[in-house]
Enzyme design. Structure first.
Site, mmCIF file in Angstrom:
data_model
loop_
_atom_site.group_PDB
_atom_site.id
_atom_site.type_symbol
_atom_site.label_atom_id
_atom_site.label_comp_id
_atom_site.label_asym_id
_atom_site.label_seq_id
_atom_site.Cartn_x
_atom_site.Cartn_y
_atom_site.Cartn_z
ATOM 1 N N CYS A 197 0.824 -1.216 0.000
ATOM 2 C CA CYS A 197 0.000 0.000 0.000
ATOM 3 C C CYS A 197 0.855 1.261 0.000
ATOM 4 O O CYS A 197 1.957 1.270 0.549
ATOM 5 C CB CYS A 197 -0.852 0.029 1.247
ATOM 6 S SG CYS A 197 -1.800 -1.461 1.491
ATOM 7 N N ARG B 1 5.001 0.422 -6.129
ATOM 8 C CA ARG B 1 4.974 -0.442 -4.941
ATOM 9 C C ARG B 1 4.056 -1.649 -5.126
ATOM 10 O O ARG B 1 4.127 -2.604 -4.366
ATOM 11 C CB ARG B 1 4.495 0.364 -3.731
ATOM 12 C CG ARG B 1 5.436 1.484 -3.360
ATOM 13 C CD ARG B 1 4.786 2.427 -2.377
ATOM 14 N NE ARG B 1 4.610 1.831 -1.067
ATOM 15 C CZ ARG B 1 5.506 1.866 -0.094
ATOM 16 N NH1 ARG B 1 6.654 2.457 -0.294
ATOM 17 N NH2 ARG B 1 5.261 1.318 1.079
ATOM 18 N N TRP C 65 -2.943 -2.697 -1.534
ATOM 19 C CA TRP C 65 -2.511 -4.041 -1.926
ATOM 20 C C TRP C 65 -3.210 -4.975 -0.942
ATOM 21 O O TRP C 65 -2.909 -4.966 0.257
ATOM 22 C CB TRP C 65 -0.995 -4.135 -1.810
ATOM 23 C CG TRP C 65 -0.403 -5.391 -2.372
ATOM 24 C CD1 TRP C 65 -0.121 -5.646 -3.680
ATOM 25 C CD2 TRP C 65 -0.013 -6.557 -1.641
ATOM 26 N NE1 TRP C 65 0.413 -6.904 -3.804
ATOM 27 C CE2 TRP C 65 0.493 -7.485 -2.578
ATOM 28 C CE3 TRP C 65 -0.039 -6.929 -0.299
ATOM 29 C CZ2 TRP C 65 0.965 -8.742 -2.213
ATOM 30 C CZ3 TRP C 65 0.433 -8.183 0.068
ATOM 31 C CH2 TRP C 65 0.933 -9.068 -0.885
ATOM 32 N N ASN D 135 -1.394 1.346 5.742
ATOM 33 C CA ASN D 135 -0.472 0.386 5.141
ATOM 34 C C ASN D 135 -0.055 -0.567 6.254
ATOM 35 O O ASN D 135 0.332 -0.119 7.330
ATOM 36 C CB ASN D 135 0.743 1.158 4.586
ATOM 37 C CG ASN D 135 1.851 0.246 4.106
ATOM 38 O OD1 ASN D 135 1.681 -0.966 4.013
ATOM 39 N ND2 ASN D 135 2.998 0.825 3.811
ATOM 40 N N GLY D 136 -0.169 -1.878 6.027
ATOM 41 C CA GLY D 136 0.243 -2.823 7.066
ATOM 42 C C GLY D 136 -0.920 -3.691 7.515
ATOM 43 O O GLY D 136 -1.932 -3.802 6.815
ATOM 44 N N GLU E 14 17.741 -17.002 -10.079
ATOM 45 C CA GLU E 14 17.296 -15.629 -10.337
ATOM 46 C C GLU E 14 16.651 -15.525 -11.730
ATOM 47 O O GLU E 14 15.626 -14.851 -11.901
ATOM 48 C CB GLU E 14 18.498 -14.675 -10.189
ATOM 49 C CG GLU E 14 18.257 -13.226 -10.605
ATOM 50 C CD GLU E 14 17.168 -12.498 -9.827
ATOM 51 O OE1 GLU E 14 16.593 -13.061 -8.886
ATOM 52 O OE2 GLU E 14 16.873 -11.346 -10.197
ATOM 53 N N LYS F 51 12.813 -14.308 -12.365
ATOM 54 C CA LYS F 51 12.453 -13.180 -13.252
ATOM 55 C C LYS F 51 11.392 -13.612 -14.253
ATOM 56 O O LYS F 51 10.424 -12.897 -14.484
ATOM 57 C CB LYS F 51 13.678 -12.648 -14.027
ATOM 58 C CG LYS F 51 14.689 -11.864 -13.235
ATOM 59 C CD LYS F 51 14.269 -10.450 -12.903
ATOM 60 C CE LYS F 51 13.688 -10.348 -11.519
ATOM 61 N NZ LYS F 51 14.554 -10.227 -10.410
ATOM 62 N N GLU G 276 7.962 -14.063 -12.455
ATOM 63 C CA GLU G 276 7.246 -12.902 -11.939
ATOM 64 C C GLU G 276 6.837 -11.914 -13.015
ATOM 65 O O GLU G 276 5.820 -11.235 -12.877
ATOM 66 C CB GLU G 276 8.030 -12.206 -10.818
ATOM 67 C CG GLU G 276 9.334 -11.591 -11.253
ATOM 68 C CD GLU G 276 10.058 -10.887 -10.113
ATOM 69 O OE1 GLU G 276 9.400 -10.425 -9.174
ATOM 70 O OE2 GLU G 276 11.288 -10.803 -10.179
ATOM 71 N N HIS H 42 18.454 -36.208 -10.859
ATOM 72 C CA HIS H 42 17.827 -36.647 -9.619
ATOM 73 C C HIS H 42 16.341 -36.269 -9.596
ATOM 74 O O HIS H 42 15.731 -36.257 -8.531
ATOM 75 C CB HIS H 42 18.559 -36.042 -8.419
ATOM 76 C CG HIS H 42 19.989 -36.480 -8.353
ATOM 77 N ND1 HIS H 42 20.353 -37.765 -8.010
ATOM 78 C CD2 HIS H 42 21.134 -35.833 -8.662
ATOM 79 C CE1 HIS H 42 21.677 -37.877 -8.070
ATOM 80 N NE2 HIS H 42 22.175 -36.713 -8.476
ATOM 81 N N LYS I 119 6.360 -3.909 -4.682
ATOM 82 C CA LYS I 119 7.788 -3.581 -4.718
ATOM 83 C C LYS I 119 8.410 -3.685 -3.331
ATOM 84 O O LYS I 119 9.480 -4.222 -3.166
ATOM 85 C CB LYS I 119 7.969 -2.164 -5.286
ATOM 86 C CG LYS I 119 9.417 -1.726 -5.417
ATOM 87 C CD LYS I 119 10.119 -2.495 -6.513
ATOM 88 C CE LYS I 119 11.595 -2.183 -6.600
ATOM 89 N NZ LYS I 119 12.306 -3.251 -7.344
HETATM 90 C C1 F6R Z 1 12.173 -10.001 -7.298
HETATM 91 C C2 F6R Z 1 12.113 -9.019 -6.214
HETATM 92 C C3 F6R Z 1 11.861 -9.513 -4.833
HETATM 93 C C4 F6R Z 1 12.722 -8.717 -3.822
HETATM 94 C C5 F6R Z 1 12.319 -9.125 -2.384
HETATM 95 C C6 F6R Z 1 13.184 -8.430 -1.353
HETATM 96 O O1 F6R Z 1 12.434 -9.394 -8.523
HETATM 97 O O2 F6R Z 1 12.227 -7.845 -6.435
HETATM 98 O O3 F6R Z 1 12.089 -10.883 -4.726
HETATM 99 O O4 F6R Z 1 14.066 -8.984 -4.071
HETATM 100 O O5 F6R Z 1 10.980 -8.805 -2.164
HETATM 101 O O6 F6R Z 1 13.059 -7.045 -1.413
HETATM 102 P P1 F6R Z 1 14.145 -6.094 -0.797
HETATM 103 O O7 F6R Z 1 15.403 -6.279 -1.565
HETATM 104 O O8 F6R Z 1 13.576 -4.710 -0.954
HETATM 105 O O9 F6R Z 1 14.298 -6.482 0.640
#
Ligand code: F6R
Length: 610
Positions: A2, A27, A75, A100-101, A483, A487, A490, A506, A605
């Protein structure tokens, strides 16, 4: 998660609030709303499900004038995304709250309010807060005191902005676990989840501490700390400019941020070296005292930042020769851990506000670690303020939800950390070449973008009908496979798994057939020959290989193998470079699939709730 914006001004605030919400779109959210006290002292509230643009369209049809207001992007946590669950939530047509929260004890509070005659219009925990403040205000007729009384009843981690029609010249903000800043203007003041929301009106802010309540008026703000005592918080000037939060020539922030990597890697590394060694002071003034004593390292993070930690473990154990463990923050928080003497606790985070990482740090303080260090991209964040040491990555604002430039700058910082610690454990001559190679990484990143972008764009069409993919790597490239898979999941919503290539037989080999793309990161390192054998296993089952490798590997384009050539790089630093084509691949596949690249569904985010 949020986003909150609030304003008390001498001009109409509607457009300022909506601009603020647009800046907070990064966000992640599913609905939006705004509440303004209009010139006739009516509280007007507009809410929409979906994009902020929906709210803007509604506002354009029926603009709301007024000099005091709050706004929100939601959110969903409690209750599905819908207009009636969107914030602001009102009580008695007088109080409006955005939040927010999470309020953990909202069910019992809600029961008491229902018994007291309050009617609930939504499924949210937030509406409870609005009614509680209304109830208190009916008794006290003092807005600030009412908020202070209600905060004592709430359990959870949250940030609030509250409006009261009966006292239209101020708004009240609360920071209790989730981020909230105050923006300072001339004759007008603001609150927001992130100062980026306020850039068109101010770059000057105050960072609230946990437990602070702020009473925001046009010409002054009063802050009360968690004990209720009036206090001051230091003013800071944001380095962010409007340019940094614009897409420029790029179609998406994600692509812009992928292409910014050479520049931000350079910025991150720039002030960290003196001749052939890393400056220990880049980690904070206590680093010189702590680093020589380190006997072990515990790294904690979430998501992509966790993968950066996994790579750092290879570096720390190989180069600095110190034991290192890495764990996901939401796991380490909930198990008993044994802390060996002289263990440094290291968190990694882009936002510095990730709830699980922050809580893990707070717990670590009572567990006997020798100290804490954060590798973080947000200098004013809670993680930076609450850690003993900090290395600030210079990725600049990352708006795309998917971490790209934040990840590579975290790797650069972690490599510097390894080299700084290794100064006490390894002869200097062994580190000199690595320092020189690290300094060349921005240049190699630039070459990688130049040479692979077109090929990957062309390749992305192959994924148009693909629903699954496997990513393989070995050794230090294994986290890069993870990673790459994350990517693609997501951003392009393609189910993908990252595997250490030696694990294929395995289990996952059962999935391989002609419809399964197998993407492999294959720099010319000590494990190349073993990796090649794993690739044969895939080919023998008809799998389609896409292999990122350099000229020296001898891997060629042939039936079933698409070879994409990468610039030469020191294999130990190769993760910094080999992740780049995987970011591009996810981006271009998502483009073909038509997903919402900068705001993928269900994601946020900055994950400020557990
Ligand atoms: C993936 C991504 C998330 C963040 C995770 C941690 O692309 O962005 O997996 O890496 O939510 O976020 P931070 O780095 O802000 O603690």
């Amino acid at each position: 998660m949020c986003g909150i914006v609030g304003a008390v001004a001498q001009r109409d605030v509607g457009e300022i609030l909506l601009e603020g919400l647009k800046a907070l779109e990064y966000r992640g959210y599913d609905s939006a709303g705004i509440a303004i006290i209009d010139p006739k002292n009516q509280l007007t509230c507009l809410r929409t499900q979906g994009k902020v643009q929906e709210l803007v369209n509604l506002y354009k049809k029926s603009p709301v004038l007024g000099k005091t207001g709050i706004a929100h992007t939601r959110w969903a946590t409690h209750g599905k995304p819908s207009e009636c669950n969107a914030h602001p939530h009102l009580s008695g047509e007088t109080i409006a709250v955005v939040h927010n929260g999470i309020i953990e004890n909202y069910e019992s509070l809600r029961k008491e309010l229902v018994q007291a005659g309050y009617h609930f219009c939504s499924e949210t925990d937030t509406e409870t807060i609005a009614h509680l403040i209304h109830q208190e205000y009916t008794n006290t007729h003092d807005f600030l005191q009412s908020v202070k009384n209600v905060v004592k009843k709430l359990k959870g981690a949250y940030a609030l902005a509250i409006l009261n029609k009966a006292e239209p010249d101020h708004i009240i903000g609360v920071r209790f676990g989730s981020p909230l800043v105050v923006g300072l203007g001339i004759g007008e003041n603001f609150i927001a989840s992130d100062l980026a929301a306020l850039l068109p009106v101010t770059q000057k802010g105050l960072i609230l501490e946990n437990g602070d309540i702020v009473d925001v008026h046009r010409d002054h703000v009063d802050i009360f700390d968690k004990t209720g005592k009036k206090t001051n918080r230091s003013i800071y000037e944001s380095e962010l400019t409007l340019d940094a939060v614009n897409r420029g020539q790029y179609q998406h922030f994600m692509l812009k941020e992928i292409f910014e990597q050479p520049k931000v890697l350079e910025a991150t590394l720039q002030n960290s070296f003196s001749d052939h060694h890393v400056l220990i002071e880049s980690f904070g003034h206590k680093a010189r005292e702590l680093f020589p004593k380190i006997k072990q390292i515990q790294i904690v993070a979430c998501g992509t930042s966790y993968y950066a930690g996994m790579i750092a473990r290879y570096w720390i154990e190989d180069i600095a020769q110190i034991p290192c463990q890495v764990e996901i923050a939401s796991e380490i928080r909930y198990r008993r851990t044994i802390v060996a003497p002289n263990t440094l606790f290291v968190t990694i985070s882009q936002s510095g506000e990730t709830a699980d990482t922050l809580e893990a740090l707070r717990q670590a303080k009572d567990l006997g670690y020798m100290g804490s260090l954060t590798i973080c991209n947000t200098p004013e964040s809670s993680l930076v303020r609450e850690s003993d040491l900090a290395f600030i990555t210079r990725a600049g604002k990352e708006i795309g939800v998917a971490s790209t430039k934040a990840f590579t700058t975290q790797l650069a910082a972690l490599c510097c950390l390894t080299l700084a610690i290794a100064q006490h454990t390894t002869p200097a001559k062994n580190l000199k070449k690595l320092v020189e190679d690290l300094k060349h990484i921005p240049e190699i990143a630039s070459k990688t973008l130049e040479t692979t972008n077109r090929a990957i764009k062309d390749l992305s069409g192959y994924f148009a009908d693909k629903k699954n993919a496997l990513f393989l790597g070995r050794g230090i490239q294994y986290p890069i496979a993870l990673e790459g898979a994350l990517k693609l999941k997501e951003i392009a919503y393609v189910h993908a798994e990252g595997y250490p290539a030696g694990e294929l037989k395995h289990g996952p080999l059962a999935l391989v057939d002609k419809n399964m793309p197998v993407i492999t990161v294959a720099p010319n390192d000590d494990l190349l020959e073993k990796l090649k054998s794993n690739l044969q296993e895939v080919r023998a089952r008809g799998g389609q290989l896409i292999v990122f490798n350099d000229d020296q590997t001898g891997i060629k384009n042939q039936e079933g193998i698409m070879s994409i050539k990468m610039p030469k790089v020191n294999p130990i630093l190769a993760p910094l470079i080999y992740v780049i084509p995987l970011q591009l691949l996810a981006y271009y596949v998502a483009l073909i699939k038509g997903t919402d690249i900068d705001h993928p569904r269900n994601l946020a985010k900055s994950v400020t709730v557990e």
